[in-house]
Design a protein around this motif. Structure first.
Motif, PDB file in Angstrom:
ATOM      1  N   ASP A 274     -14.574 -12.684 -28.346  1.00  0.00           N
ATOM      2  CA  ASP A 274     -15.822 -13.087 -28.994  1.00  0.00           C
ATOM      3  C   ASP A 274     -16.226 -14.529 -28.685  1.00  0.00           C
ATOM      4  OD1 ASP A 274     -15.960 -10.598 -30.105  1.00  0.00           O
ATOM      5  OD2 ASP A 274     -15.099 -11.192 -32.044  1.00  0.00           O
ATOM      6  N   LYS A 275     -15.310 -15.287 -28.107  1.00  0.00           N
ATOM      7  CA  LYS A 275     -15.620 -16.687 -27.800  1.00  0.00           C
ATOM      8  C   LYS A 275     -16.297 -16.851 -26.439  1.00  0.00           C
ATOM      9  CE  LYS A 275     -13.253 -20.147 -29.196  1.00  0.00           C
ATOM     10  NZ  LYS A 275     -14.167 -20.573 -30.283  1.00  0.00           N
ATOM     11  N   LYS A 276     -16.529 -15.748 -25.737  1.00  0.00           N
ATOM     12  CA  LYS A 276     -17.255 -15.823 -24.468  1.00  0.00           C
ATOM     13  C   LYS A 276     -18.616 -16.475 -24.703  1.00  0.00           C
ATOM     14  CE  LYS A 276     -15.398 -11.755 -22.078  1.00  0.00           C
ATOM     15  NZ  LYS A 276     -15.736 -10.394 -21.568  1.00  0.00           N
ATOM     16  N   GLY A 277     -18.938 -17.450 -23.895  1.00  0.00           N
ATOM     17  CA  GLY A 277     -20.222 -18.122 -24.026  1.00  0.00           C
ATOM     18  C   GLY A 277     -20.212 -19.296 -24.980  1.00  0.00           C
ATOM     19  N   GLU A 278     -19.135 -19.438 -25.767  1.00  0.00           N
ATOM     20  CA  GLU A 278     -19.051 -20.557 -26.698  1.00  0.00           C
ATOM     21  C   GLU A 278     -18.314 -21.752 -26.090  1.00  0.00           C
ATOM     22  OE1 GLU A 278     -17.369 -19.367 -30.411  1.00  0.00           O
ATOM     23  OE2 GLU A 278     -18.716 -17.641 -30.660  1.00  0.00           O
ATOM     24  N   ILE A 279     -17.482 -21.481 -25.097  1.00  0.00           N
ATOM     25  CA  ILE A 279     -16.692 -22.532 -24.454  1.00  0.00           C
ATOM     26  C   ILE A 279     -17.288 -22.829 -23.083  1.00  0.00           C
ATOM     27  CG2 ILE A 279     -14.416 -23.161 -23.566  1.00  0.00           C
ATOM     28  CD1 ILE A 279     -13.179 -21.277 -25.608  1.00  0.00           C
ATOM     29  N   LEU A 280     -17.486 -24.111 -22.795  1.00  0.00           N
ATOM     30  CA  LEU A 280     -17.983 -24.501 -21.479  1.00  0.00           C
ATOM     31  C   LEU A 280     -16.867 -24.316 -20.457  1.00  0.00           C
ATOM     32  CD1 LEU A 280     -19.964 -27.748 -20.616  1.00  0.00           C
ATOM     33  CD2 LEU A 280     -18.157 -26.860 -19.144  1.00  0.00           C
ATOM     34  N   ILE A 281     -17.137 -23.520 -19.439  1.00  0.00           N
ATOM     35  CA  ILE A 281     -16.150 -23.241 -18.396  1.00  0.00           C
ATOM     36  C   ILE A 281     -16.764 -23.535 -17.033  1.00  0.00           C
ATOM     37  CG2 ILE A 281     -14.821 -21.407 -17.251  1.00  0.00           C
ATOM     38  CD1 ILE A 281     -14.407 -20.150 -19.976  1.00  0.00           C
ATOM     39  N   THR A 282     -16.001 -24.222 -16.186  1.00  0.00           N
ATOM     40  CA  THR A 282     -16.458 -24.533 -14.835  1.00  0.00           C
ATOM     41  C   THR A 282     -15.732 -23.649 -13.818  1.00  0.00           C
ATOM     42  OG1 THR A 282     -14.767 -26.214 -14.388  1.00  0.00           O
ATOM     43  CG2 THR A 282     -16.776 -26.932 -15.530  1.00  0.00           C
ATOM     44  N   GLY A 283     -16.198 -23.727 -12.585  1.00  0.00           N
ATOM     45  CA  GLY A 283     -15.550 -22.983 -11.506  1.00  0.00           C
ATOM     46  C   GLY A 283     -15.924 -23.568 -10.159  1.00  0.00           C
ATOM     47  N   GLN A 284     -15.421 -22.940  -9.120  1.00  0.00           N
ATOM     48  CA  GLN A 284     -15.683 -23.380  -7.750  1.00  0.00           C
ATOM     49  C   GLN A 284     -15.603 -22.181  -6.814  1.00  0.00           C
ATOM     50  OE1 GLN A 284     -13.453 -25.975  -4.222  1.00  0.00           O
ATOM     51  NE2 GLN A 284     -12.378 -25.467  -6.096  1.00  0.00           N
ATOM     52  N   ASP A 285     -16.488 -22.103  -5.872  1.00  0.00           N
ATOM     53  CA  ASP A 285     -16.516 -21.137  -4.763  1.00  0.00           C
ATOM     54  C   ASP A 285     -17.846 -20.409  -4.658  1.00  0.00           C
ATOM     55  OD1 ASP A 285     -14.068 -21.658  -3.613  1.00  0.00           O
ATOM     56  OD2 ASP A 285     -13.004 -20.208  -4.865  1.00  0.00           O
ATOM     57  N   GLY A 286     -18.624 -20.357  -5.757  1.00  0.00           N
ATOM     58  CA  GLY A 286     -19.878 -19.625  -5.700  1.00  0.00           C
ATOM     59  C   GLY A 286     -19.662 -18.150  -5.450  1.00  0.00           C
ATOM     60  N   SER A 287     -18.694 -17.577  -6.150  1.00  0.00           N
ATOM     61  CA  SER A 287     -18.353 -16.167  -5.948  1.00  0.00           C
ATOM     62  C   SER A 287     -19.374 -15.249  -6.624  1.00  0.00           C
ATOM     63  CB  SER A 287     -16.961 -15.870  -6.511  1.00  0.00           C
ATOM     64  OG  SER A 287     -16.966 -15.971  -7.924  1.00  0.00           O
ATOM     65  N   ARG A 288     -19.345 -13.991  -6.228  1.00  0.00           N
ATOM     66  CA  ARG A 288     -20.241 -12.983  -6.812  1.00  0.00           C
ATOM     67  C   ARG A 288     -20.018 -12.877  -8.314  1.00  0.00           C
ATOM     68  NH1 ARG A 288     -18.782  -9.226  -3.675  1.00  0.00           N
ATOM     69  NH2 ARG A 288     -20.484  -9.355  -2.180  1.00  0.00           N
ATOM     70  N   GLN A 289     -18.753 -12.850  -8.735  1.00  0.00           N
ATOM     71  CA  GLN A 289     -18.456 -12.709 -10.158  1.00  0.00           C
ATOM     72  C   GLN A 289     -18.859 -13.957 -10.933  1.00  0.00           C
ATOM     73  OE1 GLN A 289     -17.380  -9.857 -11.782  1.00  0.00           O
ATOM     74  NE2 GLN A 289     -17.983 -11.121 -13.543  1.00  0.00           N
ATOM     75  N   SER A 290     -18.721 -15.115 -10.317  1.00  0.00           N
ATOM     76  CA  SER A 290     -19.127 -16.337 -11.018  1.00  0.00           C
ATOM     77  C   SER A 290     -20.632 -16.329 -11.274  1.00  0.00           C
ATOM     78  CB  SER A 290     -18.740 -17.584 -10.217  1.00  0.00           C
ATOM     79  OG  SER A 290     -19.570 -17.773  -9.095  1.00  0.00           O
ATOM     80  N   ALA A 291     -21.403 -15.799 -10.318  1.00  0.00           N
ATOM     81  CA  ALA A 291     -22.853 -15.704 -10.511  1.00  0.00           C
ATOM     82  C   ALA A 291     -23.177 -14.819 -11.705  1.00  0.00           C
ATOM     83  CB  ALA A 291     -23.507 -15.158  -9.248  1.00  0.00           C
ATOM     84  N   ARG A 292     -22.487 -13.694 -11.822  1.00  0.00           N
ATOM     85  CA  ARG A 292     -22.700 -12.785 -12.958  1.00  0.00           C
ATOM     86  C   ARG A 292     -22.286 -13.463 -14.272  1.00  0.00           C
ATOM     87  NH1 ARG A 292     -23.319  -7.432 -12.333  1.00  0.00           N
ATOM     88  NH2 ARG A 292     -21.826  -6.924 -13.982  1.00  0.00           N
ATOM     89  N   ASN A 293     -21.193 -14.196 -14.235  1.00  0.00           N
ATOM     90  CA  ASN A 293     -20.746 -14.905 -15.435  1.00  0.00           C
ATOM     91  C   ASN A 293     -21.747 -15.982 -15.859  1.00  0.00           C
ATOM     92  OD1 ASN A 293     -18.355 -13.474 -15.786  1.00  0.00           O
ATOM     93  ND2 ASN A 293     -17.158 -14.870 -14.507  1.00  0.00           N
TER      94      ASN A 293
END
Length: 382
Positions: A274-293
Protein backbone atom coordinates in the motif's frame (compact mmCIF):
# COMPACT_ATOMS: atom_id res chain seq x y z
CA UNK A 1 91.35 -39.03 -33.87
CA UNK A 2 88.55 -38.54 -36.30
CA UNK A 3 86.04 -40.33 -34.11
CA UNK A 4 87.09 -38.30 -31.09
CA UNK A 5 86.70 -35.08 -33.08
CA UNK A 6 83.28 -36.10 -34.21
CA UNK A 7 82.27 -36.84 -30.65
CA UNK A 8 83.57 -33.49 -29.45
CA UNK A 9 81.86 -31.80 -32.35
CA UNK A 10 78.59 -33.36 -31.34
CA UNK A 11 79.09 -32.18 -27.78
CA UNK A 12 79.96 -28.70 -28.94
CA UNK A 13 76.93 -28.57 -31.22
CA UNK A 14 74.69 -29.83 -28.46
CA UNK A 15 76.06 -27.19 -26.09
CA UNK A 16 75.52 -24.46 -28.65
CA UNK A 17 71.97 -25.67 -29.36
CA UNK A 18 71.04 -25.71 -25.68
CA UNK A 19 72.55 -22.26 -25.25
CA UNK A 20 70.56 -20.88 -28.16
CA UNK A 21 67.34 -22.40 -26.85
CA UNK A 22 68.04 -20.96 -23.39
CA UNK A 23 68.75 -17.52 -24.81
CA UNK A 24 65.66 -17.66 -27.00
CA UNK A 25 63.59 -18.78 -24.02
CA UNK A 26 64.83 -15.88 -21.92
CA UNK A 27 64.06 -13.43 -24.69
CA UNK A 28 60.53 -14.84 -24.98
CA UNK A 29 59.92 -14.53 -21.25
CA UNK A 30 61.27 -10.99 -21.08
CA UNK A 31 59.82 -9.81 -24.36
CA UNK A 32 57.52 -6.81 -24.02
CA UNK A 33 54.29 -6.88 -26.02
CA UNK A 34 54.31 -4.65 -29.07
CA UNK A 35 51.97 -1.62 -29.01
CA UNK A 36 48.69 -2.44 -30.65
CA UNK A 37 48.14 -1.80 -34.33
CA UNK A 38 44.56 -2.49 -35.31
CA UNK A 39 44.81 -1.03 -38.81
CA UNK A 40 43.05 -3.34 -41.24
CA UNK A 41 41.29 -5.25 -38.46
CA UNK A 42 38.12 -6.94 -39.68
CA UNK A 43 37.52 -9.34 -36.80
CA UNK A 44 35.80 -7.77 -33.79
CA UNK A 45 35.08 -9.52 -30.50
CA UNK A 46 32.09 -8.30 -28.46
CA UNK A 47 31.78 -9.58 -24.88
CA UNK A 48 28.68 -8.45 -22.96
CA UNK A 49 27.86 -9.34 -19.35
CA UNK A 50 24.22 -10.32 -18.86
CA UNK A 51 20.85 -11.38 -20.25
CA UNK A 52 17.25 -11.46 -19.07
CA UNK A 53 15.03 -9.27 -16.92
CA UNK A 54 16.16 -5.69 -16.44
CA UNK A 55 19.56 -6.81 -17.80
CA UNK A 56 17.90 -7.66 -21.10
CA UNK A 57 19.15 -4.36 -22.51
CA UNK A 58 22.50 -5.98 -23.36
CA UNK A 59 20.97 -8.43 -25.82
CA UNK A 60 18.06 -6.35 -27.04
CA UNK A 61 19.78 -3.00 -27.52
CA UNK A 62 23.56 -3.01 -27.01
CA UNK A 63 24.21 -6.09 -29.11
CA UNK A 64 21.86 -4.94 -31.87
CA UNK A 65 23.30 -1.43 -32.20
CA UNK A 66 26.92 -2.56 -31.93
CA UNK A 67 26.63 -5.34 -34.49
CA UNK A 68 24.59 -3.28 -36.94
CA UNK A 69 26.94 -0.31 -36.71
CA UNK A 70 30.07 -2.39 -37.20
CA UNK A 71 28.62 -4.37 -40.12
CA UNK A 72 27.40 -1.18 -41.81
CA UNK A 73 30.79 0.51 -41.54
CA UNK A 74 33.43 -2.22 -41.96
CA UNK A 75 33.08 -4.18 -45.17
CA UNK A 76 33.67 -7.92 -44.83
CA UNK A 77 33.87 -7.79 -41.03
CA UNK A 78 33.60 -10.87 -38.79
CA UNK A 79 31.92 -10.39 -35.41
CA UNK A 80 32.51 -12.85 -32.58
CA UNK A 81 29.75 -12.23 -30.05
CA UNK A 82 29.59 -13.63 -26.51
CA UNK A 83 27.39 -13.04 -23.45
CA UNK A 84 28.52 -14.30 -20.03
CA UNK A 85 24.97 -14.32 -18.59
CA UNK A 86 26.25 -12.83 -15.29
CA UNK A 87 28.41 -15.90 -14.59
CA UNK A 88 31.87 -15.27 -13.20
CA UNK A 89 34.64 -17.30 -14.81
CA UNK A 90 32.87 -17.50 -18.17
CA UNK A 91 33.85 -14.21 -19.79
CA UNK A 92 37.58 -14.83 -19.64
CA UNK A 93 37.09 -18.13 -21.47
CA UNK A 94 35.00 -16.32 -24.06
CA UNK A 95 37.77 -13.76 -24.53
CA UNK A 96 40.23 -16.60 -25.08
CA UNK A 97 37.97 -17.98 -27.81
CA UNK A 98 37.70 -14.57 -29.48
CA UNK A 99 41.45 -14.01 -29.42
CA UNK A 100 42.21 -17.53 -30.60
CA UNK A 101 39.69 -17.10 -33.42
CA UNK A 102 41.47 -13.98 -34.63
CA UNK A 103 39.69 -11.00 -33.07
CA UNK A 104 41.98 -7.98 -33.33
CA UNK A 105 39.76 -5.51 -31.43
CA UNK A 106 37.78 -6.42 -28.29
CA UNK A 107 34.73 -4.60 -26.90
CA UNK A 108 34.28 -5.75 -23.29
CA UNK A 109 31.68 -4.97 -20.65
CA UNK A 110 33.08 -6.95 -17.72
CA UNK A 111 31.08 -9.23 -15.45
CA UNK A 112 33.85 -9.28 -12.86
CA UNK A 113 36.60 -6.67 -12.37
CA UNK A 114 39.42 -9.20 -12.04
CA UNK A 115 38.29 -11.07 -15.14
CA UNK A 116 38.24 -7.79 -16.99
CA UNK A 117 41.83 -7.11 -15.97
CA UNK A 118 42.92 -10.60 -17.07
CA UNK A 119 41.27 -10.05 -20.46
CA UNK A 120 43.11 -6.74 -20.91
CA UNK A 121 46.45 -8.37 -20.06
CA UNK A 122 45.93 -11.27 -22.48
CA UNK A 123 44.80 -8.94 -25.25
CA UNK A 124 47.83 -6.69 -24.76
CA UNK A 125 50.16 -9.66 -25.07
CA UNK A 126 48.68 -10.23 -28.52
CA UNK A 127 48.71 -6.55 -29.49
CA UNK A 128 44.90 -6.37 -29.40
CA UNK A 129 43.28 -3.15 -28.12
CA UNK A 130 40.43 -3.41 -25.60
CA UNK A 131 37.52 -0.97 -25.36
CA UNK A 132 35.79 -1.12 -21.96
CA UNK A 133 32.12 -0.65 -22.80
CA UNK A 134 29.88 1.01 -20.20
CA UNK A 135 31.87 -0.54 -17.33
CA UNK A 136 35.40 0.55 -16.50
CA UNK A 137 38.21 -2.03 -16.30
CA UNK A 138 40.65 -0.60 -13.79
CA UNK A 139 44.02 -1.39 -15.33
CA UNK A 140 46.74 0.79 -16.82
CA UNK A 141 46.85 -1.27 -20.02
CA UNK A 142 43.19 -0.66 -20.88
CA UNK A 143 43.17 1.20 -24.19
CA UNK A 144 39.78 2.97 -24.11
CA UNK A 145 36.72 3.45 -21.91
CA UNK A 146 33.31 4.48 -23.24
CA UNK A 147 30.36 5.09 -20.94
CA UNK A 148 28.00 7.64 -19.48
CA UNK A 149 29.08 9.89 -16.63
CA UNK A 150 28.07 7.88 -13.56
CA UNK A 151 28.72 10.73 -11.15
CA UNK A 152 26.13 12.71 -13.11
CA UNK A 153 23.71 9.80 -12.60
CA UNK A 154 24.04 10.23 -8.83
CA UNK A 155 23.81 13.99 -9.06
CA UNK A 156 20.65 13.91 -11.19
CA UNK A 157 18.97 11.49 -8.77
CA UNK A 158 19.94 13.68 -5.81
CA UNK A 159 18.77 16.83 -7.64
CA UNK A 160 15.34 15.24 -8.06
CA UNK A 161 15.16 14.62 -4.31
CA UNK A 162 16.13 18.24 -3.59
CA UNK A 163 13.58 19.55 -6.09
CA UNK A 164 10.79 17.47 -4.54
CA UNK A 165 11.84 18.55 -1.05
CA UNK A 166 11.72 22.19 -2.10
CA UNK A 167 8.20 21.71 -3.48
CA UNK A 168 7.02 20.52 -0.08
CA UNK A 169 3.26 19.99 0.02
CA UNK A 170 3.06 20.64 -3.72
CA UNK A 171 5.13 17.53 -4.38
CA UNK A 172 3.32 14.22 -4.90
CA UNK A 173 5.51 12.89 -2.07
CA UNK A 174 4.79 15.86 0.25
CA UNK A 175 8.36 15.81 1.55
CA UNK A 176 9.39 17.90 4.54
CA UNK A 177 12.54 18.75 6.45
CA UNK A 178 13.71 15.88 8.66
CA UNK A 179 12.37 13.10 6.41
CA UNK A 180 14.22 9.77 6.46
CA UNK A 181 16.35 8.73 3.48
CA UNK A 182 17.78 5.33 2.49
CA UNK A 183 20.46 4.63 -0.11
CA UNK A 184 20.67 1.37 -2.08
CA UNK A 185 23.72 1.13 -4.33
CA UNK A 186 24.97 -1.49 -6.80
CA UNK A 187 27.90 -3.91 -6.74
CA UNK A 188 30.81 -2.54 -4.72
CA UNK A 189 33.24 -4.01 -7.26
CA UNK A 190 31.70 -1.96 -10.06
CA UNK A 191 33.56 1.39 -10.34
CA UNK A 192 30.29 3.03 -11.45
CA UNK A 193 28.79 2.60 -7.98
CA UNK A 194 31.54 4.68 -6.37
CA UNK A 195 30.85 7.45 -8.88
CA UNK A 196 27.10 7.29 -8.21
CA UNK A 197 27.88 7.56 -4.50
CA UNK A 198 30.06 10.62 -5.16
CA UNK A 199 27.17 12.24 -7.02
CA UNK A 200 24.72 11.50 -4.20
CA UNK A 201 26.90 12.92 -1.43
CA UNK A 202 28.13 15.86 -3.49
CA UNK A 203 24.58 17.19 -3.72
CA UNK A 204 23.10 15.93 -0.44
CA UNK A 205 25.87 16.09 2.17
CA UNK A 206 24.90 19.61 3.24
CA UNK A 207 21.34 18.38 3.87
CA UNK A 208 22.70 15.61 6.10
CA UNK A 209 25.05 17.98 7.97
CA UNK A 210 22.35 20.54 8.74
CA UNK A 211 23.99 23.26 6.66
CA UNK A 212 20.71 23.93 4.83
CA UNK A 213 17.46 25.25 6.26
CA UNK A 214 15.88 21.95 5.25
CA UNK A 215 17.43 18.74 6.45
CA UNK A 216 17.30 15.06 5.56
CA UNK A 217 18.02 12.18 7.90
CA UNK A 218 20.26 9.52 6.33
CA UNK A 219 19.28 6.34 8.17
CA UNK A 220 21.00 3.85 5.83
CA UNK A 221 23.91 3.68 5.39
CA UNK A 222 25.12 5.33 8.55
CA UNK A 223 28.04 6.71 6.53
CA UNK A 224 29.27 6.32 2.96
CA UNK A 225 32.03 3.95 4.04
CA UNK A 226 29.45 1.32 5.02
CA UNK A 227 29.74 -1.54 2.52
CA UNK A 228 26.39 -3.05 3.56
CA UNK A 229 24.40 -0.81 1.26
CA UNK A 230 26.22 -2.07 -1.85
CA UNK A 231 24.28 -4.96 -3.41
CA UNK A 232 26.40 -7.75 -4.94
CA UNK A 233 25.83 -8.07 -8.68
CA UNK A 234 23.15 -5.34 -8.44
CA UNK A 235 20.88 -7.98 -6.92
CA UNK A 236 17.28 -6.69 -6.85
CA UNK A 237 15.97 -9.38 -4.50
CA UNK A 238 18.66 -8.60 -1.96
CA UNK A 239 17.89 -4.89 -2.28
CA UNK A 240 14.18 -5.51 -1.71
CA UNK A 241 14.92 -7.70 1.30
CA UNK A 242 17.08 -4.97 2.85
CA UNK A 243 14.40 -2.31 2.30
CA UNK A 244 11.71 -4.57 3.75
CA UNK A 245 13.82 -4.99 6.90
CA UNK A 246 14.45 -1.24 7.14
CA UNK A 247 10.74 -0.49 6.80
CA UNK A 248 10.08 -2.88 9.67
CA UNK A 249 12.88 -1.41 11.81
CA UNK A 250 11.66 2.16 11.28
CA UNK A 251 7.90 1.41 11.46
CA UNK A 252 7.45 2.41 7.77
CA UNK A 253 8.88 5.85 8.54
CA UNK A 254 10.92 6.13 5.33
CA UNK A 255 10.14 8.82 2.77
CA UNK A 256 12.99 8.57 0.24
CA UNK A 257 14.91 5.62 -1.24
CA UNK A 258 17.78 6.52 -3.52
CA UNK A 259 18.17 3.41 -5.70
CA UNK A 260 21.10 3.14 -8.09
CA UNK A 261 19.29 1.34 -10.93
CA UNK A 262 15.88 0.36 -12.25
CA UNK A 263 16.28 -3.37 -11.70
CA UNK A 264 16.65 -2.93 -7.94
CA UNK A 265 14.03 -0.17 -7.87
CA UNK A 266 11.45 -2.44 -9.50
CA UNK A 267 12.07 -5.21 -6.97
CA UNK A 268 11.78 -2.72 -4.11
CA UNK A 269 8.52 -1.32 -5.47
CA UNK A 270 7.22 -4.88 -5.58
CA UNK A 271 7.41 -5.26 -1.79
CA UNK A 272 5.91 -1.87 -0.86
CA UNK A 273 2.27 -2.92 -0.96
CA UNK A 274 0.00 0.00 0.00
CA UNK A 275 2.99 2.32 0.29
CA UNK A 276 3.55 2.30 -3.48
CA UNK A 277 3.62 5.90 -4.64
CA UNK A 278 4.15 7.28 -1.14
CA UNK A 279 7.93 6.81 -1.09
CA UNK A 280 10.18 8.69 -3.50
CA UNK A 281 12.21 6.10 -5.41
CA UNK A 282 14.92 6.73 -8.00
CA UNK A 283 16.42 4.51 -10.67
CA UNK A 284 18.79 4.35 -13.61
CA UNK A 285 18.74 2.84 -17.13
CA UNK A 286 15.47 4.12 -18.59
CA UNK A 287 14.04 0.62 -18.70
CA UNK A 288 10.59 -0.32 -19.98
CA UNK A 289 9.41 -1.23 -16.49
CA UNK A 290 10.75 1.99 -15.00
CA UNK A 291 8.67 3.95 -17.53
CA UNK A 292 5.54 2.07 -16.42
CA UNK A 293 6.42 2.67 -12.77
CA UNK A 294 6.94 6.39 -13.37
CA UNK A 295 3.57 7.02 -15.04
CA UNK A 296 1.93 5.18 -12.12
CA UNK A 297 3.84 7.38 -9.62
CA UNK A 298 5.56 4.32 -8.13
CA UNK A 299 8.97 5.68 -9.19
CA UNK A 300 9.91 9.33 -9.42
CA UNK A 301 12.85 9.35 -11.83
CA UNK A 302 15.07 7.15 -13.96
CA UNK A 303 18.38 8.26 -15.46
CA UNK A 304 18.29 7.27 -19.11
CA UNK A 305 21.52 6.34 -20.89
CA UNK A 306 20.63 6.03 -24.59
CA UNK A 307 22.20 2.76 -25.64
CA UNK A 308 22.09 3.73 -29.30
CA UNK A 309 24.32 6.75 -28.63
CA UNK A 310 26.73 4.67 -26.56
CA UNK A 311 26.97 2.05 -29.31
CA UNK A 312 27.37 4.68 -32.04
CA UNK A 313 30.35 6.26 -30.26
CA UNK A 314 31.87 2.82 -29.78
CA UNK A 315 31.42 1.98 -33.45
CA UNK A 316 33.10 5.28 -34.41
CA UNK A 317 36.12 4.28 -32.34
CA UNK A 318 36.24 0.73 -33.75
CA UNK A 319 36.06 2.06 -37.32
CA UNK A 320 38.83 4.58 -36.64
CA UNK A 321 41.05 1.83 -35.23
CA UNK A 322 40.31 -0.44 -38.18
CA UNK A 323 41.14 2.37 -40.62
CA UNK A 324 44.35 3.18 -38.78
CA UNK A 325 43.15 6.70 -37.99
CA UNK A 326 44.14 8.91 -35.07
CA UNK A 327 41.55 8.49 -32.27
CA UNK A 328 42.43 11.61 -30.27
CA UNK A 329 39.59 13.64 -31.78
CA UNK A 330 37.06 11.06 -30.52
CA UNK A 331 38.21 11.25 -26.91
CA UNK A 332 36.31 13.92 -24.97
CA UNK A 333 37.64 13.19 -21.50
CA UNK A 334 41.14 12.14 -20.48
CA UNK A 335 40.67 12.42 -16.72
CA UNK A 336 39.20 9.02 -15.91
CA UNK A 337 41.60 7.37 -13.52
CA UNK A 338 41.86 3.85 -12.19
CA UNK A 339 42.13 3.30 -8.43
CA UNK A 340 45.92 3.17 -8.96
CA UNK A 341 45.88 6.63 -10.55
CA UNK A 342 46.39 5.56 -14.16
CA UNK A 343 44.66 7.74 -16.77
CA UNK A 344 42.47 5.94 -19.32
CA UNK A 345 41.52 7.62 -22.65
CA UNK A 346 37.77 7.99 -22.24
CA UNK A 347 34.57 9.04 -23.91
CA UNK A 348 32.00 10.12 -21.33
CA UNK A 349 28.46 10.88 -22.41
CA UNK A 350 25.84 12.84 -20.46
CA UNK A 351 22.79 10.81 -19.34
CA UNK A 352 19.22 12.14 -19.40
CA UNK A 353 17.00 12.47 -16.31
CA UNK A 354 13.51 11.19 -17.15
CA UNK A 355 10.43 11.91 -15.04
CA UNK A 356 6.71 11.88 -15.69
CA UNK A 357 7.07 15.32 -17.28
CA UNK A 358 9.35 14.12 -20.11
CA UNK A 359 8.57 10.39 -20.31
CA UNK A 360 8.00 10.87 -24.06
CA UNK A 361 11.78 10.53 -24.47
CA UNK A 362 11.48 6.80 -23.82
CA UNK A 363 8.53 6.51 -26.21
CA UNK A 364 10.36 8.37 -28.98
CA UNK A 365 13.45 6.17 -28.58
CA UNK A 366 11.38 3.01 -28.81
CA UNK A 367 12.04 1.83 -25.25
CA UNK A 368 8.32 1.51 -24.58
CA UNK A 369 5.21 2.04 -26.70
CA UNK A 370 2.51 4.45 -25.59
CA UNK A 371 0.03 1.58 -25.58
CA UNK A 372 2.22 -0.51 -23.30
CA UNK A 373 3.01 2.47 -21.11
CA UNK A 374 -0.62 3.42 -20.55
CA UNK A 375 -2.10 -0.06 -20.27
CA UNK A 376 -4.55 -0.31 -17.34
CA UNK A 377 -4.12 3.38 -16.48
CA UNK A 378 -7.34 5.27 -15.97
CA UNK A 379 -7.47 8.90 -17.04
CA UNK A 380 -4.66 10.98 -18.54
CA UNK A 381 -1.51 9.20 -19.69
CA UNK A 382 1.35 10.67 -21.77
Amino acid sequence: MLNIFRSNTKLICLFLLVSLITIAGCNTLNQKPEPFNAKGCKDIGILLPATGGEAGRWEEYDRHFLEKGIIDNIKGVTIRYFNANSKKGVQEQQANLALKGGSCILIVSPVDPEEGINIVKKAKNQGVPVIAYDRLIEHKDLNFYISFDSQKVGEFQANYVIDQLNQGENSIYKLKSGDNLVMINGDIKDPNTKLIQEGWFLRLQSYFDGENDQQLNLIFPKDKGDSEYFMDNWNGRRAAKKVKQLLKDYQNNIQIILVANDGMANQIIGILGDKKGEILITGQDGSRQSARNIVRDYQGITIYKPTKLLAEKTVELVVALSNGENTESLINNTNIRTKDGDIIPSILLTPKPVTKDNIEILIEDGIVSKQELCQEIQGTCP
